[in-house]
Structure formats: structure tokens, C-alpha cells
Design an enzyme around this catalytic site. Structure first.
Site, PDB file in Angstrom:
ATOM      1  N   SER A  33     -10.233  -0.437   3.459  1.00 27.48           N
ATOM      2  CA  SER A  33      -9.519  -0.653   4.721  1.00 27.48           C
ATOM      3  C   SER A  33      -9.034   0.683   5.274  1.00 27.48           C
ATOM      4  O   SER A  33      -8.394   1.446   4.556  1.00 27.48           O
ATOM      5  CB  SER A  33      -8.308  -1.552   4.493  1.00 27.48           C
ATOM      6  OG  SER A  33      -8.698  -2.817   4.024  1.00 27.48           O
ATOM      7  N   GLU A  45      -4.373   4.018   6.422  1.00 29.31           N
ATOM      8  CA  GLU A  45      -4.043   3.772   5.008  1.00 29.31           C
ATOM      9  C   GLU A  45      -4.500   4.923   4.099  1.00 29.31           C
ATOM     10  O   GLU A  45      -3.699   5.442   3.328  1.00 29.31           O
ATOM     11  CB  GLU A  45      -4.614   2.416   4.570  1.00 29.31           C
ATOM     12  CG  GLU A  45      -3.987   1.883   3.296  1.00 29.31           C
ATOM     13  CD  GLU A  45      -4.512   2.591   2.073  1.00 29.31           C
ATOM     14  OE1 GLU A  45      -3.703   3.090   1.276  1.00 29.31           O
ATOM     15  OE2 GLU A  45      -5.747   2.676   1.916  1.00 29.31           O
ATOM     16  N   ARG A  61       0.844  -1.223   0.000  1.00 29.04           N
ATOM     17  CA  ARG A  61       0.000   0.000   0.000  1.00 29.04           C
ATOM     18  C   ARG A  61       0.870   1.261   0.000  1.00 29.04           C
ATOM     19  O   ARG A  61       0.547   2.247   0.668  1.00 29.04           O
ATOM     20  CB  ARG A  61      -0.929   0.038   1.222  1.00 29.04           C
ATOM     21  CG  ARG A  61      -1.997  -1.019   1.252  1.00 29.04           C
ATOM     22  CD  ARG A  61      -2.991  -0.876   0.106  1.00 29.04           C
ATOM     23  NE  ARG A  61      -4.091  -1.797   0.256  1.00 29.04           N
ATOM     24  CZ  ARG A  61      -4.058  -3.084  -0.112  1.00 29.04           C
ATOM     25  NH1 ARG A  61      -2.966  -3.591  -0.669  1.00 29.04           N
ATOM     26  NH2 ARG A  61      -5.103  -3.852   0.065  1.00 29.04           N
TER      27      ARG A  61
HETATM   28  N1  EPU Z   1     -10.983 -10.760  10.269  1.00 32.02           N
HETATM   29  C1  EPU Z   1     -11.510 -10.652  11.522  1.00 32.02           C
HETATM   30  N2  EPU Z   1     -12.569  -9.801  11.711  1.00 32.02           N
HETATM   31  C2  EPU Z   1     -13.091  -9.074  10.699  1.00 32.02           C
HETATM   32  C3  EPU Z   1     -12.561  -9.187   9.405  1.00 32.02           C
HETATM   33  C4  EPU Z   1     -11.492 -10.045   9.217  1.00 32.02           C
HETATM   34  O1  EPU Z   1     -11.061 -11.280  12.471  1.00 32.02           O
HETATM   35  O2  EPU Z   1     -14.031  -8.310  10.951  1.00 32.02           O
HETATM   36  C5  EPU Z   1      -9.864 -11.660  10.039  1.00 32.02           C
HETATM   37  C6  EPU Z   1     -10.236 -12.667   8.967  1.00 32.02           C
HETATM   38  O3  EPU Z   1     -10.775 -13.801   9.531  1.00 32.02           O
HETATM   39  C7  EPU Z   1      -8.949 -12.922   8.267  1.00 32.02           C
HETATM   40  C8  EPU Z   1      -8.135 -11.672   8.487  1.00 32.02           C
HETATM   41  O4  EPU Z   1      -8.772 -10.933   9.510  1.00 32.02           O
HETATM   42  O5  EPU Z   1      -8.275 -13.999   8.863  1.00 32.02           O
HETATM   43  C9  EPU Z   1      -7.966 -10.847   7.237  1.00 32.02           C
HETATM   44  O6  EPU Z   1      -9.224 -10.434   6.736  1.00 32.02           O
HETATM   45  P1  EPU Z   1      -9.477 -10.227   5.170  1.00 32.02           P
HETATM   46  O7  EPU Z   1      -9.075 -11.448   4.419  1.00 32.02           O
HETATM   47  O8  EPU Z   1     -10.884  -9.769   5.004  1.00 32.02           O
HETATM   48  O9  EPU Z   1      -8.449  -9.114   4.711  1.00 32.02           O
HETATM   49  P2  EPU Z   1      -7.881  -7.787   5.423  1.00 32.02           P
HETATM   50  O10 EPU Z   1      -6.480  -8.069   5.865  1.00 32.02           O
HETATM   51  O11 EPU Z   1      -8.819  -7.287   6.432  1.00 32.02           O
HETATM   52  C10 EPU Z   1      -6.801  -6.934   3.185  1.00 32.02           C
HETATM   53  C11 EPU Z   1      -6.732  -5.647   2.426  1.00 32.02           C
HETATM   54  C12 EPU Z   1      -8.010  -5.393   1.651  1.00 32.02           C
HETATM   55  C13 EPU Z   1      -8.212  -6.571   0.687  1.00 32.02           C
HETATM   56  C14 EPU Z   1      -8.257  -7.871   1.483  1.00 32.02           C
HETATM   57  C15 EPU Z   1      -8.311  -9.071   0.585  1.00 32.02           C
HETATM   58  C16 EPU Z   1      -5.266  -4.151   3.656  1.00 32.02           C
HETATM   59  C17 EPU Z   1      -5.150  -2.940   4.512  1.00 32.02           C
HETATM   60  N3  EPU Z   1      -6.495  -4.541   3.338  1.00 32.02           N
HETATM   61  O12 EPU Z   1      -7.831  -6.790   4.148  1.00 32.02           O
HETATM   62  O13 EPU Z   1      -7.836  -4.212   0.898  1.00 32.02           O
HETATM   63  O14 EPU Z   1      -9.412  -6.426  -0.052  1.00 32.02           O
HETATM   64  O15 EPU Z   1      -7.057  -7.998   2.287  1.00 32.02           O
HETATM   65  O16 EPU Z   1      -7.076  -9.207  -0.040  1.00 32.02           O
HETATM   66  O17 EPU Z   1      -4.246  -4.732   3.287  1.00 32.02           O
HETATM   67  C18 EPU Z   1      -8.159  -1.852   0.956  1.00 32.02           C
HETATM   68  O18 EPU Z   1      -6.938  -1.742   0.887  1.00 32.02           O
HETATM   69  O19 EPU Z   1      -8.907  -0.840   1.016  1.00 32.02           O
HETATM   70  C19 EPU Z   1      -8.754  -3.170   1.004  1.00 32.02           C
HETATM   71  C20 EPU Z   1     -10.081  -3.377   1.114  1.00 32.02           C
END
Ligand code: EPU
Length: 345
Positions: A241, A337, A167
Site C-alpha cells: 500500500s 506509508e 502502520r
Molecule cells: N477497494 C476499491 N478499489 C480497489 C481496491 C479496494 O474500491 O482498487 C475497496 C475494496 O472494495 C474494499 C476497500 O477498498 O472495500 C479496502 O480494500 P482492501 O480490503 O483490499 O484493503 P486496503 O484498505 O486497500 C489494507 C492494508 C493492506 C492489507 C489489506 C488487507 C493499509 C494501508 N493497507 O489495504 O496492507 O493487506 O488492508 O488487510 O492499511 C500494506 O500495508 O502494504 C498492505 C498491503
């Protein structure tokens, strides 16, 4: 001012996905490079600070903008050549990212399907090196053209020059933050390989009984997962995010694993460990939390939403409370971010 028209006192809320109120003292939408030059000339003459707006999906206005907001409306997409490994597709900065992903797929040039449905413009994509479901833009990036308002020149930057990170890119850092991306050239692989290991995507494909997915199947899976978990900004204002996933030392990760055995961690190549910020925020009890007109999304704890009528300051105040609480409970600092616009550059 043949090409470029300015409007005074323009409401920016409808031009951003968060939708918080903010007024631009001046606003213009250049449709050509000449018009963009005129915009900067006008700003220089009138000593106005400038701000480039793409799709407005990664910005939080904390207050009105006292200068000139420039929404780039450069259009056009074409194949401009190839390398032994890739088709080179040049896309103007004002094109919509989402539509461009669908268009490349329809043209028979897969490779962007994991980045389906990400809001925003093509010109903004390299700035934060957009990423999702196991793919980052930097992996499909060839080069870009940027306008330097200081010299009036058009520069070409290759992947190394953009210094992409998680990012992050050179455009987020003060020295180069003034450059305006006017087109992006993508490198889409001639030998396509599925990228379907990300848990949500693997589960989605598994549920449909798809063992060897096509690009379209991955595109559809990404669209389904996003629609299920992430709020549609046209219905509920948000900037995706709100925090980056923090990266900590191996020692700190080990200690956190001892204290919180269920913590979600991703080992990095440099032995450090990335943590899921969503998990930290969720565990700290913030998921679904409502505070005034701002809230933590009920299905993704990393996304803050404008329930309607929130100000930028209200969203930022909620973010600050979450940040302080996560630091207190886990000893981990969350880094915001999206970019806050609080004072002119
Ligand atoms: N999780 C929780 N609670 C929640 C949501 C998620 O415990 O409310 C846990 C999930 O179970 C999972 C982990 O957190 O094990 C990660 O969640 P998720 O796969 O939804 O991805 P994220 O790390 O929250 C990142 C990116 C997103 C992207 C997704 C999918 C960043 C800051 N965010 O989110 O990007 O869509 O992975 O690749 O890296 C963005 O940058 O705006 C964005 C949406």
C-alpha cells in the site's frame, strides 16, 4: 574489521521490492552484533550517514545514498519461554517475515496466519506495525531488542515502549528512528481463536465451504487473496500500500457519506472514521493508470507499481498527482506509508 566487510558503489535496486535504481556509496551486511558495532564505528570514523535496510519492501529511494547502507543479516529463531497465555518466540531481525509465519505454523504455534506472505524482514515488521486481514503485529508482540548506535547499548522495549499505532511505531519518529531492531519476541497465543471476519477472508473461506477454519485454512485463504489482489514484488516492483487509510472526523465522514453514498468506511473506537484509500483512488479514476514506467496496479488502486525502468522520482511524481486529485475531489489528504529516502540523516 575482522567480521565486517564493506563494498563500495553497490546497486540497491535488487535489494528492494520496488526495484528503482539507487547506488549506495558503501554497503555492508553484518551477520553478528559485533559486526553491526563495527559498521557503525566505521561510519562514525568516516563521517558517513547510515541507513538500515531490512527486506527493502517499505523504502523508496529517490536518489543515490551517499553513506553506508547496512543490511542486517542476523539469523535465528527459537522459543525462549512462555507466559500463562502465550509461547514466546524470539526471532532475529534478518529472518524473512513470510518464512517465519510458515515456520511458526509448522511448529504448532499459530497466531500469525493473517499476516502470511507480507514481504520484508522480521526486524522491519515492528517499525510500521505490519497488519493485514484484521490483525496487526502489535497484537502478537511481546518485546524487542534494539541496538542504540549513539550509546552502543542494547535496549529492550516492551509493547508500550514501542508505542504502536496504525502502520506506526516509535521507530518512525525522529527521536527513536536511529534505533536498530536486532530481534523481535513474539507472543503466540496458547488458546488460538480464528480471526476470519475480514470480508475478503470470510468470502474466501465461505467459497470453500469452511465454517470453522483451522490456522492453516486461514493461512491458505490469506495467501489466495493476496496472490489474487496484490502484485508479487518479484514480478512487478512495488511497496505494498502506498498510502495509509486516512482517518477523518465523524462530521467529515458524515458529509462524505452524503456526497458519496458508496464510500467505504470503518468506524474507529474513538468515534473517528477510517476511509479506504483504495476506494478514493479508484473512484477518482486512477486504477490501472499508467504514467511512463510507473502505474497504479490494475487490481488494487492503493498499490503503485514499477513497470520496469521507473525511477524513484517517477513513482513519487505519480503518487503526488494522485494525492492532489484525491484532495481536490474528496477533501481528504492521503499520507504516504512507505519511507522515502531522499537525503541522508
Ligand atoms: N477497494 C476499491 N478499489 C480497489 C481496491 C479496494 O474500491 O482498487 C475497496 C475494496 O472494495 C474494499 C476497500 O477498498 O472495500 C479496502 O480494500 P482492501 O480490503 O483490499 O484493503 P486496503 O484498505 O486497500 C489494507 C492494508 C493492506 C492489507 C489489506 C488487507 C493499509 C494501508 N493497507 O489495504 O496492507 O493487506 O488492508 O488487510 O492499511 C500494506 O500495508 O502494504 C498492505 C498491503
Amino acid at each position: 574489521m575482522a567480521e565486517f566487510q564493506l563494498s563500495p558503489a553497490v546497486d540497491l535496486a535488487p535489494l528492494t521490492t520496488l526495484g528503482v535504481p539507487a547506488r549506495a556509496a558503501w554497503f555492508g551486511m553484518p551477520r553478528s552484533l559485533d559486526a553491526l558495532r563495527e559498521a557503525f564505528a566505521y561510519a562514525r570514523t568516516h563521517r558517513l550517514p547510515t541507513l538500515i535496510l531490512g527486506g527493502g519492501s517499505n523504502l523508496i529511494f529517490a536518489r543515490d545514498y551517499p553513506g553506508l547502507v547496512i543490511k542486517l543479516d542476523l539469523r535465528g529463531r527459537e522459543k525462549i519461554g512462555e507466559t500463562p497465555a502465550a509461547h514466546l518466540i524470539r526471532v532475529a531481525a534478518g529472518e524473512i517475515w513470510r518464512d517465519t509465519v510458515a515456520w511458526t505454523l509448522a511448529q504448532g504455534w499459530p497466531g500469525l496466519e493473517n499476516l502470511a506472505l507480507i514481504p520484508g524482514s522480521v526486524g522491519a515488521a515492528p517499525i510500521q506495525n505490519i497488519g493485514a486481514y484484521g490483525l496487526e503485529l502489535s497484537e502478537r508482540f511481546h518485546s524487542l531488542e534494539a541496538f542504540d548506535p549513539r550509546s552502543g547499548e542494547l535496549l529492550s522495549l516492551d509493547r508500550d515502549a514501542c508505542r504502536f499505532g496504525y502502520r506506526d511505531s516509535v521507530f518512525k519518529h525522529p527521536d527513536d528512528a536511529g534505533l536498530v531492531v536486532v530481534s523481535v519476541t513474539l507472543a503466540l497465543p496458547k488458546r488460538w481463536e480464528a480471526r476470519a471476519n475480514y470480508r475478503d477472508i470470510a468470502e474466501e473461506l465461505g467459497a470453500q465451504g469452511i465454517a470453522t477454519p483451522t490456522p492453516q485454512a486461514i493461512f491458505d485463504a490469506v495467501v489466495h487473496v493476496r496472490q489474487r489482489k496484490l502484485p508479487n514484488p518479484t514480478e512487478l516492483g512495488n511497496v505494498g500500500s502506498f498510502f495509509k487509510n486516512p482517518v477523518v472526523s465523524a462530521e467529515q465522514a458524515e458529509k462524505l457519506r452524503r456526497d458519496f453514498p458508496n464510500i467505504v468506511t470503518y468506524p474507529q473506537a474513538d468515534h473517528r472514521v477510517k476511509l479506504a484509500a483504495a476506494w478514493l483512488i479508484d473512484q477518482a479514476g486512477w486504477k490501472g493508470h499508467v504514467r511512463g514506467h510507473a502505474a497504479v496496479h490494475a487490481r488494487q488502486a492503493l498499490v503503485l507499481v514499477n513497470l520496469g525502468g521507473a525511477s524513484g522520482a517517477e513513482i513519487l511524481a505519480l503518487a503526488e498527482m494522485i494525492r492532489a486529485d484525491v484532495e481536490r475531489k474528496f477533501g481528504v489528504l492521503l499520507e504516504q506509508e512507505p519511507i522515502t529516502v531522499s537525503h541522508p540523516n
